[in-house]
Design a protein around this motif. Structure first.
Motif, mmCIF file in Angstrom:
data_model
loop_
_atom_site.group_PDB
_atom_site.id
_atom_site.type_symbol
_atom_site.label_atom_id
_atom_site.label_comp_id
_atom_site.label_asym_id
_atom_site.label_seq_id
_atom_site.Cartn_x
_atom_site.Cartn_y
_atom_site.Cartn_z
ATOM 1 N N TYR A 3 0.834 -1.210 0.000
ATOM 2 C CA TYR A 3 0.000 0.000 0.000
ATOM 3 C C TYR A 3 0.863 1.252 0.000
ATOM 4 O O TYR A 3 0.549 2.241 -0.647
ATOM 5 C CB TYR A 3 -0.988 -0.023 1.177
ATOM 6 C CG TYR A 3 -0.423 0.240 2.541
ATOM 7 C CD1 TYR A 3 0.313 -0.714 3.211
ATOM 8 C CD2 TYR A 3 -0.633 1.463 3.167
ATOM 9 C CE1 TYR A 3 0.816 -0.476 4.467
ATOM 10 C CE2 TYR A 3 -0.138 1.719 4.433
ATOM 11 C CZ TYR A 3 0.599 0.736 5.076
ATOM 12 O OH TYR A 3 1.091 0.992 6.328
ATOM 13 N N ARG A 4 2.002 1.182 0.695
ATOM 14 C CA ARG A 4 2.877 2.353 0.688
ATOM 15 C C ARG A 4 3.558 2.519 -0.654
ATOM 16 O O ARG A 4 3.811 3.623 -1.119
ATOM 17 C CB ARG A 4 3.948 2.209 1.759
ATOM 18 C CG ARG A 4 3.350 2.390 3.111
ATOM 19 C CD ARG A 4 4.344 3.052 4.033
ATOM 20 N NE ARG A 4 4.292 2.401 5.312
ATOM 21 C CZ ARG A 4 5.239 2.482 6.230
ATOM 22 N NH1 ARG A 4 6.335 3.179 5.971
ATOM 23 N NH2 ARG A 4 5.105 1.870 7.364
ATOM 24 N N GLU B 83 -10.724 -1.439 -9.930
ATOM 25 C CA GLU B 83 -10.074 -1.660 -11.212
ATOM 26 C C GLU B 83 -8.551 -1.692 -11.036
ATOM 27 O O GLU B 83 -7.868 -2.552 -11.568
ATOM 28 C CB GLU B 83 -10.468 -0.524 -12.154
ATOM 29 C CG GLU B 83 -10.567 -0.956 -13.594
ATOM 30 C CD GLU B 83 -11.345 0.074 -14.401
ATOM 31 O OE1 GLU B 83 -10.679 0.794 -15.160
ATOM 32 O OE2 GLU B 83 -12.584 0.169 -14.221
ATOM 33 N N LEU B 84 -8.057 -0.716 -10.242
ATOM 34 C CA LEU B 84 -6.627 -0.673 -9.984
ATOM 35 C C LEU B 84 -6.169 -1.945 -9.277
ATOM 36 O O LEU B 84 -5.120 -2.520 -9.617
ATOM 37 C CB LEU B 84 -6.294 0.521 -9.092
ATOM 38 C CG LEU B 84 -5.590 1.690 -9.755
ATOM 39 C CD1 LEU B 84 -5.383 2.805 -8.769
ATOM 40 C CD2 LEU B 84 -4.252 1.248 -10.343
ATOM 41 N N PHE C 130 -4.570 4.997 -1.271
ATOM 42 C CA PHE C 130 -5.233 6.262 -1.605
ATOM 43 C C PHE C 130 -5.406 7.131 -0.359
ATOM 44 O O PHE C 130 -5.315 8.351 -0.418
ATOM 45 C CB PHE C 130 -6.595 5.990 -2.256
ATOM 46 C CG PHE C 130 -6.510 5.698 -3.730
ATOM 47 C CD1 PHE C 130 -5.333 5.224 -4.299
ATOM 48 C CD2 PHE C 130 -7.602 5.910 -4.557
ATOM 49 C CE1 PHE C 130 -5.253 4.955 -5.658
ATOM 50 C CE2 PHE C 130 -7.529 5.655 -5.929
ATOM 51 C CZ PHE C 130 -6.360 5.166 -6.486
ATOM 52 N N LYS C 131 -5.687 6.482 0.764
ATOM 53 C CA LYS C 131 -5.888 7.220 2.009
ATOM 54 C C LYS C 131 -4.642 8.043 2.335
ATOM 55 O O LYS C 131 -4.739 9.205 2.743
ATOM 56 C CB LYS C 131 -6.170 6.238 3.152
ATOM 57 C CG LYS C 131 -6.765 6.902 4.373
ATOM 58 C CD LYS C 131 -8.243 7.089 4.165
ATOM 59 C CE LYS C 131 -8.870 8.255 4.815
ATOM 60 N NZ LYS C 131 -10.202 8.515 4.255
ATOM 61 N N ILE C 132 -3.471 7.430 2.166
ATOM 62 C CA ILE C 132 -2.221 8.137 2.456
ATOM 63 C C ILE C 132 -2.130 9.413 1.623
ATOM 64 O O ILE C 132 -1.823 10.487 2.133
ATOM 65 C CB ILE C 132 -1.003 7.237 2.156
ATOM 66 C CG1 ILE C 132 -0.957 6.096 3.163
ATOM 67 C CG2 ILE C 132 0.285 8.040 2.191
ATOM 68 C CD1 ILE C 132 0.126 5.079 2.867
ATOM 69 N N CYS C 133 -2.430 9.262 0.341
ATOM 70 C CA CYS C 133 -2.338 10.429 -0.539
ATOM 71 C C CYS C 133 -3.430 11.444 -0.240
ATOM 72 O O CYS C 133 -3.227 12.647 -0.396
ATOM 73 C CB CYS C 133 -2.404 9.996 -1.996
ATOM 74 S SG CYS C 133 -0.934 9.101 -2.504
ATOM 75 N N GLU C 134 -4.562 10.964 0.217
ATOM 76 C CA GLU C 134 -5.636 11.896 0.537
ATOM 77 C C GLU C 134 -5.271 12.743 1.749
ATOM 78 O O GLU C 134 -5.488 13.956 1.762
ATOM 79 C CB GLU C 134 -6.942 11.136 0.796
ATOM 80 C CG GLU C 134 -8.114 12.087 0.907
ATOM 81 C CD GLU C 134 -9.461 11.379 0.957
ATOM 82 O OE1 GLU C 134 -9.483 10.156 1.179
ATOM 83 O OE2 GLU C 134 -10.481 12.067 0.790
ATOM 84 N N ASP D 275 -3.260 -6.650 -9.426
ATOM 85 C CA ASP D 275 -3.378 -7.965 -8.816
ATOM 86 C C ASP D 275 -3.149 -7.911 -7.303
ATOM 87 O O ASP D 275 -2.423 -8.728 -6.742
ATOM 88 C CB ASP D 275 -2.387 -8.931 -9.485
ATOM 89 C CG ASP D 275 -2.800 -10.383 -9.274
ATOM 90 O OD1 ASP D 275 -3.951 -10.607 -8.852
ATOM 91 O OD2 ASP D 275 -1.960 -11.272 -9.519
ATOM 92 N N ILE D 276 -3.734 -6.901 -6.680
ATOM 93 C CA ILE D 276 -3.686 -6.808 -5.223
ATOM 94 C C ILE D 276 -5.102 -6.606 -4.715
ATOM 95 O O ILE D 276 -6.038 -6.468 -5.488
ATOM 96 C CB ILE D 276 -2.801 -5.632 -4.747
ATOM 97 C CG1 ILE D 276 -3.319 -4.299 -5.291
ATOM 98 C CG2 ILE D 276 -1.353 -5.850 -5.159
ATOM 99 C CD1 ILE D 276 -2.494 -3.096 -4.873
ATOM 100 N N ASN D 277 -5.234 -6.615 -3.397
ATOM 101 C CA ASN D 277 -6.571 -6.529 -2.813
ATOM 102 C C ASN D 277 -7.131 -5.100 -2.862
ATOM 103 O O ASN D 277 -6.396 -4.127 -2.774
ATOM 104 C CB ASN D 277 -6.511 -7.000 -1.359
ATOM 105 C CG ASN D 277 -7.894 -7.102 -0.765
ATOM 106 O OD1 ASN D 277 -8.435 -6.109 -0.300
ATOM 107 N ND2 ASN D 277 -8.479 -8.286 -0.843
ATOM 108 N N LEU D 278 -8.466 -5.029 -2.957
ATOM 109 C CA LEU D 278 -9.128 -3.720 -2.994
ATOM 110 C C LEU D 278 -8.709 -2.826 -1.835
ATOM 111 O O LEU D 278 -8.368 -1.652 -2.006
ATOM 112 C CB LEU D 278 -10.653 -3.916 -2.955
ATOM 113 C CG LEU D 278 -11.501 -2.706 -2.564
ATOM 114 C CD1 LEU D 278 -11.352 -1.579 -3.569
ATOM 115 C CD2 LEU D 278 -12.961 -3.099 -2.422
ATOM 116 N N SER D 279 -8.705 -3.386 -0.620
ATOM 117 C CA SER D 279 -8.450 -2.487 0.509
ATOM 118 C C SER D 279 -6.988 -2.055 0.582
ATOM 119 O O SER D 279 -6.672 -1.064 1.232
ATOM 120 C CB SER D 279 -8.923 -3.061 1.835
ATOM 121 O OG SER D 279 -8.949 -4.437 1.817
ATOM 122 N N THR D 280 -6.130 -2.757 -0.090
ATOM 123 C CA THR D 280 -4.744 -2.287 -0.177
ATOM 124 C C THR D 280 -4.698 -0.986 -0.978
ATOM 125 O O THR D 280 -4.002 -0.038 -0.616
ATOM 126 C CB THR D 280 -3.865 -3.366 -0.828
ATOM 127 O OG1 THR D 280 -4.027 -4.575 -0.095
ATOM 128 C CG2 THR D 280 -2.403 -2.963 -0.809
#
Lengths: 461, 461
Positions: B25-26, B52-53, B68-72, B58-63
């Motif tokens: 995620y990072r 979609e991403l 995105f949360k970090i960037c937000e 090929d990773i999990n949705l919540s990852t």
DNA sequence: ACATTTGTTGGTCTACATTTC
DNA sequence: CGAAATGTAGACCAACAAATG
């Protein structure tokens, strides 16, 4: 289902399972918060291991972890991997002048007063400004970073300490602490990590705590922070900044020599850290020394508070910063303060431009030298890189004490001093010290009396 | 395994899967940050849906969610459930005086100048203080919350506006914005939520953003914030505070009547919110009105800046607060500023005690009334609860504009005004307005000229 | 020196809420 | 208005890391 029955198991905290409502982790956190704030859990109580609690409450381990995290962020508890989780003892270590300090019956050697009384120049400057006809120009919203004329004076005063930057990279702030707030807010994010000396200015520590910025203490030796330790920590952790006060570190009184400054600068540059250089004691350092900022031209913020050197009450500091921070710091000043009063900046400008500033620091250096001479009648310097005219000294303590206990007993003897644990990010049992302010007693006689009491106290205990 | 091939699928952002290293995620967050900061992703670009991403990488949705949360949090992107995630346009909406505002060729009706020029009392007060023999008492570290004498003056000035608290619950700060910083730092945590009016003072919005405090806009009507909407939001969200400026809301110029104040206070008490009451425009409100704080005795912080009423450049505000905040605010002042210069507080004290303060606000009310008369030659008030002597007016805009576009075109016509989007927490397409400062033009003639230009501009467009 | 205890971190799944069409 | 699209939140599991004895 819980695996065991916990009926007669001695758990230090047994939340009521029936009170849990989703979201579970918040529910657990607020139960814990309630019990701590209402005194059902005493400070330093060891909480049950997270796994045990999870089992008892029949929820997942990481749900407990998250609940504990909430309370940890609020400062209610702290956790150490391998040891456990504990209720935070409610100690504030920051050092500030209390309102009730007027008629005390002890000798002040705790807080560091800046010899304001030998200085009548400031009142003089105010009088001379009041007589000027452009007074009203100082009284509006304009020039949030400081009037160009004031920034010129700031530049001049910085040059005096071998820091040379254009006025576009200089701003006027409302004092040193205000500058720290500004920089931590404008250039860092919650969760960022900043390297600091093992013993660090406590008000910086407390501010970082409030802003959720993590401080990483780095070991030092007689010359200050060790470059190889800093390098090692940076290699394994991702740090964003470093806070240093190389002219005269508070509390250790160490002056970093030029060689060490360069070595540290190299590591700072290698890892792209933001340097926060606190040069409040620059006027006590040898003349030829360059600030570390000089060697970190891309990533420095240099803070020159005048609280100790010129006037503590006027609340002005000058800051200089690398080009890439101009926008963020400008915006930060807007958001934190809007601006610093131009009247206050004008007073300091007057001191600098008339040469009074130079006279003030000359006199302060002399008085401080004299006070250090008195100190050496009772105690000796530990090593050659201690600043010989520091406003304070750092004395090893040979017996183990608790912070509160030591300071309290000293007070009953009639002296106010600070124990080294106030200056630690994490209160470990490293060798202990006390910080002794030499400039707060009224005169050399009172200082001598205080040191005499202290010496006797240390010999007895 | 990705379910589909994305080779020829038009995704707005295609991170290189090979560059991903754990923690995933990072890794995703820093790739995104890099591409935004380096301009590969233009402002307002819609990013691919998280699912979609996730599929593509090929990773999990919540990852992806976490990335995105970090960037937000860093303010790089913003997300709307149901609509998608977008790159943040880099607009700073806060309103501050720029350094370069001296020789402008437009009429200033954007920022709100406080009629400083009609006021020579402040310079007079400085002169009289400079002549006093206790000047040096104002120049040290003592009394971080303000000298008792200054807090007495603060109490007196607050009583003038129907706010009555003991001096133990009063402190002197370095201005209104500095008080907001103090309160948000000392009484709130990152992630906390504070209710605000739909249209809110932009500098409060920006400050909250920096400190990661979330503002929740609440709808209002002609009388200000609606109690039932506040209640509804509190019922479903956990809010910690509320920010209000009931004497004359900036920018809408609404004065909240007593009945609405009591209704709002009831909801505040019901949910235990911390009230932040900004009473900078109290001197423009009707005499008999009580602050909302009066009805929220357990949880209020009341801020009385003197920037608009007495002097903008001296940087002083008075704050009053409920008993339970005494400790936190005291400690917060220490950590943010150490203290506010007593010299500055003394100047304001002098104004208050000599009666000059009363004369200043009397004169300002008169001038503002006159300016509003001029305004009414060109535009009308919209409803009766608008403050009739407000320093600014809030005018509906009948055509849809972009913020920058509108302000820019107005500038080319020769007037500086602000578009309502600056005052919104979330920039939606609600009805649009402009805020017109009446007190910033040099005199009524210049104001009239400006209003004339504006009227013509609005008719044409 | 190594196994045990204990807290931390990252990834996944599922249910849910909001917006759009 | 309801189905589809899209982001959010809570909980769980497994691997990891630090301190202890």
């Amino acid at each position: 289902m819980p695996v065991n029955s916990f009926e007669d198991y001695p758990m230090s905290w047994k939340p009521d399972k029936k009170q849990l409502v989703p979201p579970l982790y918040r529910s657990v956190a607020s139960l814990l918060e309630y019990d701590i704030l209402n005194g059902f859990l005493a400070p330093n109580t060891k909480l049950p291991p997270q796994r045990e609690l999870a089992d008892y409450l029949d929820i997942n381990l990481s749900t407990v972890t998250r609940a504990f995290k909430i309370c940890e962020v609020k400062g209610l508890i702290y956790a150490v991997t391998g040891r456990g989780t504990f209720v935070t003892p409610n100690i504030k270590n920051a050092i500030f002048m209390a309102d009730s300090d007027e008629n005390k019956n002890y000798i002040e050697m705790g807080i560091i007063k800046p010899l304001d009384s030998i200085n009548s120049f400031v009142a003089q400057a105010i009088k001379s400004i009041a007589a000027k006809d452009y007074l009203e120009n100082l009284l509006d919203y304009r020039h949030p970073l400081g009037m160009p004329y004031h920034r010129m004076a700031a530049k001049k005063w910085m040059q005096r300490f071998n820091m040379d930057v254009p006025i576009e990279n200089i701003a006027i702030t409302s004092g040193g602490q205000n500058s720290f707030s500004l920089i931590l807010m404008a250039l860092f994010h919650p969760g960022d990590k900043i390297a600091v000396d093992m013993y660090t200015y406590p008000n910086f520590i407390e501010l970082a705590k409030i802003l959720n910025i993590q401080l990483i203490p780095i070991e030092g030796d007689e010359l200050g922070m060790k470059p190889e330790r800093l390098d090692a920590v940076c290699r394994t952790n991702s740090l964003q900044g470093i806070y240093l006060s190389p002219s005269c570190n508070n509390p250790t009184a160490v002056t970093m020599n030029m060689n060490r400054r360069k070595e540290i600068a190299e590591v700072i540059n290698k890892y792209g850290l933001i340097l926060i250089e606190d040069d409040v004691y620059s006027f006590l350092a040898p003349n030829g020394y360059f600030p570390i900022s000089h060697f970190v031209p891309e990533k420095f913020v240099y803070i020159l508070s005048i609280a100790k050197s010129l006037s503590s009450g006027i609340r002005v500091a000058f800051i200089a910063y690398a080009n890439q921070f101009v926008e963020k710091i400008t915006y930060g000043i807007f958001n934190l303060n809007v601006k610093t009063s131009a009247l206050n900046a004008e007073i300091i400008t007057e001191l600098i431009n008339t040469g009074a500033a130079e006279q003030i620091i000359k006199k302060k250096r002399e008085v401080s030298q004299e006070r250090n001479r008195v100190y050496q009648k009772y105690f000796q310097f530990e090593h050659p890189s201690e600043n010989p005219i520091s406003f304070f000294r750092w004395l090893p303590l040979h017996k183990e004490w608790q912070l509160n206990q030591f300071e309290h007993v000293a007070l009953t003897r009639g002296i106010h001093v600070y124990h080294s644990h106030r200056f630690l990010v994490k209160k470990d049992e490293t060798p202990q010290f006390i910080r002794i302010s030499l400039t707060s007693p009224k005169d050399s006689d009172e200082l001598e009396k205080g040191l005499c009491i202290l010496k006797r106290f240390l010999l007895e205990s």
